[in-house]
Design a protein around this motif. Structure first.
Motif, PDB file in Angstrom:
ATOM      1  N   LEU A 264     -37.469 -16.994  55.323  1.00 25.84           N
ATOM      2  CA  LEU A 264     -37.735 -15.536  56.097  1.00 25.84           C
ATOM      3  C   LEU A 264     -38.823 -14.797  55.228  1.00 25.84           C
ATOM      4  O   LEU A 264     -37.403 -14.747  53.697  1.00 25.84           O
ATOM      5  CB  LEU A 264     -36.541 -14.731  56.800  1.00 25.84           C
ATOM      6  CG  LEU A 264     -35.912 -15.687  58.185  1.00 25.84           C
ATOM      7  CD1 LEU A 264     -34.498 -15.292  58.720  1.00 25.84           C
ATOM      8  CD2 LEU A 264     -37.089 -15.599  58.817  1.00 25.84           C
ATOM      9  N   PRO A 265     -39.467 -14.301  54.797  1.00 25.94           N
ATOM     10  CA  PRO A 265     -40.473 -12.524  54.246  1.00 25.94           C
ATOM     11  C   PRO A 265     -38.497 -11.586  54.086  1.00 25.94           C
ATOM     12  O   PRO A 265     -38.497 -11.737  55.157  1.00 25.94           O
ATOM     13  CB  PRO A 265     -41.366 -12.450  55.278  1.00 25.94           C
ATOM     14  CG  PRO A 265     -41.883 -13.730  56.223  1.00 25.94           C
ATOM     15  CD  PRO A 265     -39.970 -14.479  57.076  1.00 25.94           C
ATOM     16  N   GLY A 266     -38.442 -11.048  52.701  1.00 28.37           N
ATOM     17  CA  GLY A 266     -38.404  -9.760  52.443  1.00 28.37           C
ATOM     18  C   GLY A 266     -36.632 -11.328  52.390  1.00 28.37           C
ATOM     19  O   GLY A 266     -35.985  -9.878  52.465  1.00 28.37           O
ATOM     20  N   ALA A 267     -35.843 -11.925  53.047  1.00 25.39           N
ATOM     21  CA  ALA A 267     -34.266 -12.389  52.665  1.00 25.39           C
ATOM     22  C   ALA A 267     -34.464 -12.697  51.671  1.00 25.39           C
ATOM     23  O   ALA A 267     -34.881 -12.952  50.651  1.00 25.39           O
ATOM     24  CB  ALA A 267     -34.787 -13.770  53.803  1.00 25.39           C
ATOM     25  N   TRP A 268     -33.101 -12.088  51.253  1.00 25.80           N
ATOM     26  CA  TRP A 268     -32.213 -13.246  49.747  1.00 25.80           C
ATOM     27  C   TRP A 268     -31.494 -14.002  50.596  1.00 25.80           C
ATOM     28  O   TRP A 268     -31.542 -14.170  51.524  1.00 25.80           O
ATOM     29  CB  TRP A 268     -31.098 -11.311  50.041  1.00 25.80           C
ATOM     30  CG  TRP A 268     -31.406 -10.385  49.127  1.00 25.80           C
ATOM     31  CD1 TRP A 268     -31.893  -9.358  49.809  1.00 25.80           C
ATOM     32  CD2 TRP A 268     -31.703  -9.921  48.316  1.00 25.80           C
ATOM     33  NE1 TRP A 268     -31.858  -8.017  49.370  1.00 25.80           N
ATOM     34  CE2 TRP A 268     -31.681  -9.051  47.601  1.00 25.80           C
ATOM     35  CE3 TRP A 268     -31.116 -10.962  46.568  1.00 25.80           C
ATOM     36  CZ2 TRP A 268     -32.150  -8.038  46.683  1.00 25.80           C
ATOM     37  CZ3 TRP A 268     -31.518 -10.008  45.432  1.00 25.80           C
ATOM     38  CH2 TRP A 268     -32.221  -8.405  45.364  1.00 25.80           C
ATOM     39  N   THR A 269     -31.468 -15.163  49.200  1.00 22.99           N
ATOM     40  CA  THR A 269     -31.529 -16.470  49.673  1.00 22.99           C
ATOM     41  C   THR A 269     -30.888 -16.778  48.543  1.00 22.99           C
ATOM     42  O   THR A 269     -30.352 -17.034  47.825  1.00 22.99           O
ATOM     43  CB  THR A 269     -32.773 -17.132  49.045  1.00 22.99           C
ATOM     44  OG1 THR A 269     -34.005 -16.961  50.392  1.00 22.99           O
ATOM     45  CG2 THR A 269     -32.722 -18.731  49.652  1.00 22.99           C
ATOM     46  N   VAL A 270     -29.552 -17.951  48.913  1.00 20.01           N
ATOM     47  CA  VAL A 270     -29.062 -18.130  47.952  1.00 20.01           C
ATOM     48  C   VAL A 270     -28.943 -20.107  48.529  1.00 20.01           C
ATOM     49  O   VAL A 270     -28.650 -20.313  49.824  1.00 20.01           O
ATOM     50  CB  VAL A 270     -27.270 -17.952  48.159  1.00 20.01           C
ATOM     51  CG1 VAL A 270     -26.293 -18.882  47.584  1.00 20.01           C
ATOM     52  CG2 VAL A 270     -27.243 -16.568  48.589  1.00 20.01           C
ATOM     53  N   ILE A 271     -29.380 -20.987  47.377  1.00 20.87           N
ATOM     54  CA  ILE A 271     -29.147 -22.333  47.399  1.00 20.87           C
ATOM     55  C   ILE A 271     -27.615 -22.853  46.968  1.00 20.87           C
ATOM     56  O   ILE A 271     -27.137 -21.828  45.480  1.00 20.87           O
ATOM     57  CB  ILE A 271     -30.382 -22.758  46.923  1.00 20.87           C
ATOM     58  CG1 ILE A 271     -31.225 -22.086  47.392  1.00 20.87           C
ATOM     59  CG2 ILE A 271     -30.565 -24.634  46.866  1.00 20.87           C
ATOM     60  CD1 ILE A 271     -32.770 -22.728  46.588  1.00 20.87           C
ATOM     61  N   ARG A 272     -27.417 -23.126  47.766  1.00 23.79           N
ATOM     62  CA  ARG A 272     -25.618 -23.752  47.493  1.00 23.79           C
ATOM     63  C   ARG A 272     -26.105 -25.554  46.936  1.00 23.79           C
ATOM     64  O   ARG A 272     -26.645 -26.003  47.724  1.00 23.79           O
ATOM     65  CB  ARG A 272     -24.563 -23.033  48.599  1.00 23.79           C
ATOM     66  CG  ARG A 272     -23.564 -23.574  47.349  1.00 23.79           C
ATOM     67  CD  ARG A 272     -22.068 -23.287  48.663  1.00 23.79           C
ATOM     68  NE  ARG A 272     -22.347 -23.693  49.521  1.00 23.79           N
ATOM     69  CZ  ARG A 272     -21.782 -23.054  50.635  1.00 23.79           C
ATOM     70  NH1 ARG A 272     -22.156 -21.941  50.688  1.00 23.79           N
ATOM     71  NH2 ARG A 272     -20.853 -23.591  52.066  1.00 23.79           N
TER      72      ARG A 272
END
Length: 251
Positions: A22-30
Motif C-alpha cells: 500500500l502507498p505510504g505504508a510501513w512494511t515488515v517482511i517476516r
C-alpha cells in the motif's frame, strides 16, 4: 509455429498476481524457518545453541543490508525486516518481495551453516510508527514466551520426560510455575543471556572515520554508517522507545 507467437503463447500461461504494498505504508517482511523444530533438533543443541543464533544473526544482517532496511529483529527461527514507506525495490510487488527474501534467507543460512535450510516469507503492513512499535513489541513478547517454554520443555526432556509428557505438563503450568520449575533445576530465567529472552536487533549506526587529506596534508573526519548487531536489547517501554526512534529518527 512462429517463434515469437510461440513465446507469447507460453508467457500467457505464466500466472502471477499484481499485488503491491500500500502507498505510504510501513512494511515488515517476516521470514520463518520451514520445519525448523525438527531441523534444529537434528543439528543443534537445545534449548538454545550459540552457533544457530549466530547463523540467524548473519541471515538477518544479509536481509537487512540487501533491502537497506530501517531495522531487523530476529528471535528463534524468525527474522522481521522493517521497510520505511519510501521503499520502492521491485516496484513494491508483494510476490517478488516474499520470494526474494525467502530466497536470500535460505541461501545465506545454507551457505554459512553448510546444511540445507528453507525459509518462507510473509508481509505485515501498518499505517504509522505506533503500529510499527506495537508489531516489534509483540514479537519481543513472543520471544520471551517461547524462550521460557523452550527452556522448560527441554529441561523436562533432559530430565527423562517424553515429548508428549513434557508438552502435557507444560500446558498445566502458569508463568510463575514455569519459572519455579527452572529454578528447581538451578536455572534462573532472568539471568539467562538477553538474546535468548529478548531477541537480537540490527540497525544502522553512524560513526566518525578519520582519514588523511594528502592535498591539504591534514587529518579529516567523515561520517559513515555501519551495521550494529545488538544482543542486549532493552524491553517493554525502553524497547518501544528504541523502535520509535529507529523508525522515525527525526526530532
Amino acid at each position: 509455429m512462429d517463434a515469437d507467437r510461440f513465446e507469447a503463447s507460453q508467457r500467457s500461461r505464466e500466472w502471477f498476481h499484481s499485488l503491491v504494498l500500500l502507498p505510504g505504508a510501513w512494511t515488515v517482511i517476516r521470514v520463518d524457518g520451514r520445519s525448523f523444530s525438527r531441523f534444529t533438533e537434528q543439528h543443534f543443541d537445545k534449548p538454545f545453541d550459540e552457533r544457530f543464533a549466530a547463523l540467524m544473526d548473519e541471515t538477518a544482517q544479509a536481509l537487512f543490508t540487501e533491502l537497506d532496511a530501517r531495522y531487523a529483529y530476529t528471535e528463534s527461527d524468525e527474522i522481521s525486516i522493517l521497510l520505511d514507506p519510501s521503499f520502492d525495490m521491485f516496484g513494491r510487488e508483494v510476490e517478488k518481495l516474499v520470494s526474494v527474501t525467502a530466497g536470500i534467507a535460505s541461501a545465506t543460512f545454507t551457505h554459512r551453516a553448510g546444511i540445507p535450510a528453507h525459509f518462507d516469507s510473509r508481509i505485515w503492513m501498518g499505517t504509522g510508527v505506533s503500529d510499527v512499535v506495537d508489531y516489534f513489541s509483540w514479537r519481543q513478547a513472543d520471544a520471551a514466551r517461547c524462550a521460557l517454554d523452550g527452556w522448560c520443555y527441554w529441561t523436562l526432556r533432559k530430565d527423562g520426560r517424553s515429548a508428549r509428557a513434557a508438552t502435557h505438563e507444560l500446558a498445566r503450568l502458569s508463568k510463575a510455575d514455569k519459572n519455579e520449575l527452572l529454578f528447581a533445576h538451578d536455572v534462573n530465567f532472568n539471568e539467562l543471556p538477553a538474546w535468548q529472552r529478548r531477541g537480537v536487533g540490527v540497525w544502522w549506526e553512524s560513526f566518525e572515520r578519520i582519514g588523511y587529506d594528502p592535498v591539504r596534508e591534514i587529518e579529516v573526519s567523515a561520517t559513515r554508517r555501519r551495521v550494529r548487531v545488538e544482543r542486549e536489547l532493552p524491553m517493554k517501554d525502553e524497547y518501544r522507545a528504541l523502535i520509535a526512534a529507529l523508525a522515525d529518527p527525526t526530532p
